[in-house]
Design a protein around this motif. Sequence first.
Motif, PDB file in Angstrom:
ATOM      1  N   GLU A   6       0.827  -1.212   0.000  1.00  0.00           N
ATOM      2  CA  GLU A   6       0.000   0.000   0.000  1.00  0.00           C
ATOM      3  C   GLU A   6       0.860   1.260   0.000  1.00  0.00           C
ATOM      4  O   GLU A   6       0.489   2.293   0.566  1.00  0.00           O
ATOM      5  N   GLU A  42      -5.367   2.438  -9.785  1.00  0.00           N
ATOM      6  CA  GLU A  42      -5.628   2.098  -8.388  1.00  0.00           C
ATOM      7  C   GLU A  42      -4.810   2.965  -7.441  1.00  0.00           C
ATOM      8  O   GLU A  42      -5.340   3.523  -6.460  1.00  0.00           O
ATOM      9  N   ARG A 100     -12.894   2.781  -6.519  1.00  0.00           N
ATOM     10  CA  ARG A 100     -12.182   1.596  -6.021  1.00  0.00           C
ATOM     11  C   ARG A 100     -12.927   0.328  -6.414  1.00  0.00           C
ATOM     12  O   ARG A 100     -12.326  -0.647  -6.888  1.00  0.00           O
ATOM     13  N   ARG A 113     -11.726  -2.638  -9.086  1.00  0.00           N
ATOM     14  CA  ARG A 113     -11.645  -4.057  -8.727  1.00  0.00           C
ATOM     15  C   ARG A 113     -12.402  -4.923  -9.726  1.00  0.00           C
ATOM     16  O   ARG A 113     -11.951  -6.023 -10.067  1.00  0.00           O
ATOM     17  N   ASP A 144      -4.954 -10.393  -5.826  1.00  0.00           N
ATOM     18  CA  ASP A 144      -5.651  -9.110  -5.713  1.00  0.00           C
ATOM     19  C   ASP A 144      -6.635  -9.133  -4.543  1.00  0.00           C
ATOM     20  O   ASP A 144      -6.673  -8.207  -3.721  1.00  0.00           O
ATOM     21  N   TRP A 146      -6.391  -6.821  -1.112  1.00  0.00           N
ATOM     22  CA  TRP A 146      -7.494  -5.910  -0.803  1.00  0.00           C
ATOM     23  C   TRP A 146      -8.196  -6.285   0.500  1.00  0.00           C
ATOM     24  O   TRP A 146      -9.060  -5.543   0.980  1.00  0.00           O
TER      25      TRP A 146
END
Length: 522
Positions: free
Chosen positions: A231, A406, A446, A450, A466, A470
């Motif tokens: 992140e 993203e 967001r 996704r 992924d 997340w």
Amino acid sequence: MKNSFYLTILLLFVSFTSCESFLEEDPRDIISPTNFFNSESDARAAVTGIYAILKNNAIYGQVGLDAWYENGADVIGPNRGWGIIASICSYTMNEGNAGDIQQLMGIAQTWKDLNKIVLNTNVILDNVENNENIPAAARGEIVGEALFLRSLAFYHLTNLWGDVPYYRENLSIDEIGSLGRTDKDIIRDEILVDLQEAQNLMLDVIPANENGRASKWVAAMVMAKIYLIQENWQAARDKSLEIINDSPYEMLADYGEVFSPFNEYNSEIIWELDFAKDITSVLDEPFAGAAFAGNANWRASIFSPRIRDEPLNSGERGTLRDILASRGEAMNGTGLQIPLPDLVNKFPLNDLRRPHNIITNYQGVELKFPYMPKLWNLDLATSPRFNHSDNRIVFRLSDVYLMAAEAENELNGPENAYQYINEVRKRAYATQEEWELTGLSQVEFRNALRDERKWELAGEGHRRMDLIRWGILLDVVRSTEYRVYNPAENIQPYHVLLPIPTEELNLNPALLTSDPTNNGYR
């Protein structure tokens, strides 16, 4: 001599998987400091051997990493029960079945092969750095490539197992076999440094006669993915934009052309591994009863239908066979990786990518199961069962645009992120009104991002990781419709990682010192 994967000293035989000169180096025996690195060609042959390991059945050949990165998510699954992926599809894995190996695939085999890469790249680096038998320019390039390959192995190891044994020196077998586990965050921080050095040293463009090697942009790609896991949004955005703005890669106008076996090494593909039919590997040996199947890239067979399952109306099977024969085709695959009902039901009907990811009718004949034709190959002459020339796409540019979108959204909201996601969407819809995203909140963007990764990259080896990064894997699995298994009733929070197989723990108790639970499986 301790651990079983260490006892199998790596044979760096070249797999002969292409007519390209890059993959036609002389086979080598065991890497040895005393007899191997006497010239540049020796060192390059050793690096070529690492690529051969990457093409093993348990990594990028056959099902390989797809078993752990795609199954057990919300995109693909088998059309029937199949042993080697049952534990991930049903979330019934444990230390015992983690040791199961079928057709040279399984948790234990992936663990062993990735650690083989670490062992051998350390030997390569130890023998190439400061080796005056190798010209300085070539030495730097070889070091960069070895650093990348070692970092790639640790990238997968930390993704799949979290904390793992970590070493950067040419250690003895006994020393390696007694290593404990190092914190994954420490490993990732250090391989980011290695990947940047690798990017600085590796080639910008790979010569055509060496296709299959990784360029500096593959190292950058792995860096961007690690930054997303951490992140570290700014670093992820900046590295993604570096690839977009400075690399030679470009998006294709036609989504389907990206995957055409007649359009390999196209401008959107950042890295693919070269495979060829009629090749028997000398590194990843054939398994019993399938002398042609070692390192022969099953992936197209796994995604292709088998005729005994089709069509929906079995009375039309003869008609379907005739249609296929007239086109020089056959449904001679296994159907073991097909779209889940969740993907079929949710994939937008007006999305031009849908026919490449979901097909339920072939040449007017209704099929029993849906399939993902972008990854199948029905051509009988070039793609017989379990014997394909289809390359394995690892990374491509549209993924980078979505990573940039993203990261930018997480940093600053969607205003400057639209340009990146819309670059991917504009070829996916017929009109601007359909593809252009505007007016979304950060949360709405967001969620759209996704979904976009799901539609764009379906079946390409990214989805489960992924969902894990997340933090939504459990929620998604519990709300997804499956065909064969029912993982919702079994999945637990610790299933974001795999267990280290019992055999490895018995041979090296230090693997349990820092985590006696073995990633929660005890």
